[in-house]
Design a protein around this motif. Structure first.
Motif, PDB file in Angstrom:
ATOM      1  N   HIS A  30       0.827  -1.204   0.000  1.00  0.00           N
ATOM      2  CA  HIS A  30       0.000   0.000   0.000  1.00  0.00           C
ATOM      3  C   HIS A  30       0.860   1.252   0.000  1.00  0.00           C
ATOM      4  CE1 HIS A  30      -3.756   2.243   0.910  1.00  0.00           C
ATOM      5  NE2 HIS A  30      -2.903   3.087   1.490  1.00  0.00           N
ATOM      6  N   GLY A  35      -2.164   5.734  -4.941  1.00  0.00           N
ATOM      7  CA  GLY A  35      -3.318   5.823  -5.820  1.00  0.00           C
ATOM      8  C   GLY A  35      -3.138   6.899  -6.865  1.00  0.00           C
ATOM      9  N   ARG A  75      -7.515   4.925  -4.435  1.00  0.00           N
ATOM     10  CA  ARG A  75      -6.569   3.832  -4.242  1.00  0.00           C
ATOM     11  C   ARG A  75      -6.458   2.887  -5.437  1.00  0.00           C
ATOM     12  NH1 ARG A  75      -2.231   2.505  -2.639  1.00  0.00           N
ATOM     13  NH2 ARG A  75      -2.856   0.415  -3.245  1.00  0.00           N
ATOM     14  N   GLU A  76      -7.543   2.735  -6.176  1.00  0.00           N
ATOM     15  CA  GLU A  76      -7.527   1.669  -7.164  1.00  0.00           C
ATOM     16  C   GLU A  76      -6.431   1.852  -8.209  1.00  0.00           C
ATOM     17  OE1 GLU A  76     -11.083  -0.434  -9.314  1.00  0.00           O
ATOM     18  OE2 GLU A  76     -10.289   1.112 -10.629  1.00  0.00           O
ATOM     19  N   LEU A  77      -5.603   0.854  -8.336  1.00  0.00           N
ATOM     20  CA  LEU A  77      -4.542   0.838  -9.328  1.00  0.00           C
ATOM     21  C   LEU A  77      -4.781  -0.312 -10.296  1.00  0.00           C
ATOM     22  CD1 LEU A  77      -1.449   1.176  -6.957  1.00  0.00           C
ATOM     23  CD2 LEU A  77      -2.454   3.004  -8.313  1.00  0.00           C
ATOM     24  N   ILE A  78      -4.050  -0.267 -11.376  1.00  0.00           N
ATOM     25  CA  ILE A  78      -3.989  -1.415 -12.281  1.00  0.00           C
ATOM     26  C   ILE A  78      -2.581  -1.983 -12.186  1.00  0.00           C
ATOM     27  CG2 ILE A  78      -3.955  -2.162 -14.689  1.00  0.00           C
ATOM     28  CD1 ILE A  78      -6.195  -0.222 -15.252  1.00  0.00           C
ATOM     29  N   ALA A 113      -2.231  -7.045  -4.575  1.00  0.00           N
ATOM     30  CA  ALA A 113      -3.085  -6.128  -5.322  1.00  0.00           C
ATOM     31  C   ALA A 113      -4.555  -6.381  -5.023  1.00  0.00           C
ATOM     32  CB  ALA A 113      -2.815  -6.271  -6.820  1.00  0.00           C
ATOM     33  N   ASN A 116      -5.761  -5.075  -1.770  1.00  0.00           N
ATOM     34  CA  ASN A 116      -5.843  -3.624  -1.742  1.00  0.00           C
ATOM     35  C   ASN A 116      -6.923  -3.091  -2.683  1.00  0.00           C
ATOM     36  OD1 ASN A 116      -3.581  -2.020  -0.134  1.00  0.00           O
ATOM     37  ND2 ASN A 116      -2.724  -3.975  -0.792  1.00  0.00           N
ATOM     38  N   ASP A 118      -7.124  -3.505  -5.919  1.00  0.00           N
ATOM     39  CA  ASP A 118      -6.610  -3.125  -7.231  1.00  0.00           C
ATOM     40  C   ASP A 118      -6.939  -4.182  -8.281  1.00  0.00           C
ATOM     41  OD1 ASP A 118      -5.503  -0.893  -6.015  1.00  0.00           O
ATOM     42  OD2 ASP A 118      -3.557  -1.851  -5.691  1.00  0.00           O
ATOM     43  N   LYS A 119      -6.873  -3.775  -9.531  1.00  0.00           N
ATOM     44  CA  LYS A 119      -7.098  -4.700 -10.634  1.00  0.00           C
ATOM     45  C   LYS A 119      -5.760  -5.275 -11.101  1.00  0.00           C
ATOM     46  CE  LYS A 119     -11.255  -2.422 -12.409  1.00  0.00           C
ATOM     47  NZ  LYS A 119     -11.885  -1.754 -13.573  1.00  0.00           N
ATOM     48  N   SER A 137     -10.506  -7.429 -10.875  1.00  0.00           N
ATOM     49  CA  SER A 137     -10.295  -7.551  -9.434  1.00  0.00           C
ATOM     50  C   SER A 137     -11.148  -8.684  -8.878  1.00  0.00           C
ATOM     51  CB  SER A 137     -10.631  -6.228  -8.733  1.00  0.00           C
ATOM     52  OG  SER A 137     -11.967  -5.851  -9.010  1.00  0.00           O
TER      53      SER A 137
END
Length: 289
Positions: A30, A35, A75-78, A113, A116, A118-119, A137
């Protein structure tokens, strides 16, 4: 392997990676990968200590009392995993192969991921793109990724890192965190595609290796087989010059790779088949935190 054995292996990987991400790696992922920015959440009355730059003047004028805007981190990441499936990954002298180590590291990153929110997506490559899994995700997607990691066929081909990076740039338009996993036993002719990918994405190179690649043992005559070219050669490892020649090549190749990674602005870490992969992974995340 049959379906039951596969399900058991997938479940074991899930249990192990979940324990790691809740234990040794908890918090590191994290803090290492931020993000996309700050998203507006709500407006509330001003409190002593609030930053005056966050005052919402429209709401303040309407209510007659100072109000401030509140923000939450998006927060969402790839996360994209670029996974080498060339036959050289079947090498291993320390109880597990490079391919098995790669699967463990990849699954741990995917679990981190997922936990957290995330995708995660993946690109399996050799000297061509073997399989593309779009980012998604959730636990079902994670289990699908693990299954593909465990059953990805060994491509009877060579390795083309540049092509994998070029494909990534074409298909992944939104900025992503990218982990490039390979043994990198190829000439580092991928410097330019790596630099281009690093400008568009947050790229880290993870090199999987075995101690016997760095230091040839003195074990008499052995037959060396290049799994990607099919070339075979007998070598007398009792000769010091043979062992020293291999060692010099390995050091030079390692330095060249590090120069390519540094020039491209790419973080990198090394993982050995005879060592726990968690410490170097934590060190990589710590450098980014």
């Amino acid at each position: 392997m049959d379906t039951f054995e596969l399900l058991q292996r997938v479940r074991r990987v899930e249990i192990k990676t979940r324990a790691l991400t809740r234990g040794a790696l908890a918090g590191w992922y994290h803090s290492a990968f931020k993000g996309r920015g700050m998203a507006f959440s709500e407006v509330r009355e001003y409190q002593v200590g609030d930053d005056v730059r966050d005052i919402d003047w429209n709401v303040t004028a309407r209510t007659g009392k100072p109000h401030v805007k509140m923000f939450n981190e998006e927060r969402e990441l790839i996360v994209m995993l670029l996974i080498d499936v060339s036959p050289s990954l079947d090498f291993g002298t320390q109880g597990r192969t490079l391919r098995e180590l790669l699967a463990e590291v990849s699954a741990t990153l995917a679990m981190s991921a997922m936990m957290n929110g995330d995708k995660v997506g993946a690109i399996f490559f050799s000297d061509r793109i073997e399989k593309y899994i779009p980012p998604a995700s959730g636990r079902t997607h994670f289990l699908y990724l693990v299954r593909e990691l465990l059953t990805a066929p060994t491509a009877d081909r060579r390795t083309d890192v540049a092509q994998a990076l070029e494909y990534l740039v074409r298909v992944q338009k939104r900025r992503a965190v990218v982990f490039l996993l390979s043994d990198f036993l190829v000439p580092p002719t991928f410097s330019r595609p790596l630099s281009i990918a690093a400008k568009r994405h947050d790229v880290a190179a993870l090199r999987l290796t075995d101690v016997r690649l760095a230091a040839m043992p003195n074990v008499g005559f052995i037959k060396l087989y290049d799994a990607e070219t099919g070339h075979e050669q007998y070598v007398d490892t009792t000769q010091r010059r043979v062992r020293e020649s291999q060692s010099r090549w390995w050091k030079a190749h390692t330095q060249t790779l590090q120069d390519v990674f540094n020039h491209s602005g790419v973080d990198h870490a090394e993982f050995l088949t005879n060592s726990d992969f968690v410490p170097p992974l934590m060190a990589l995340l710590a450098r980014r935190g």
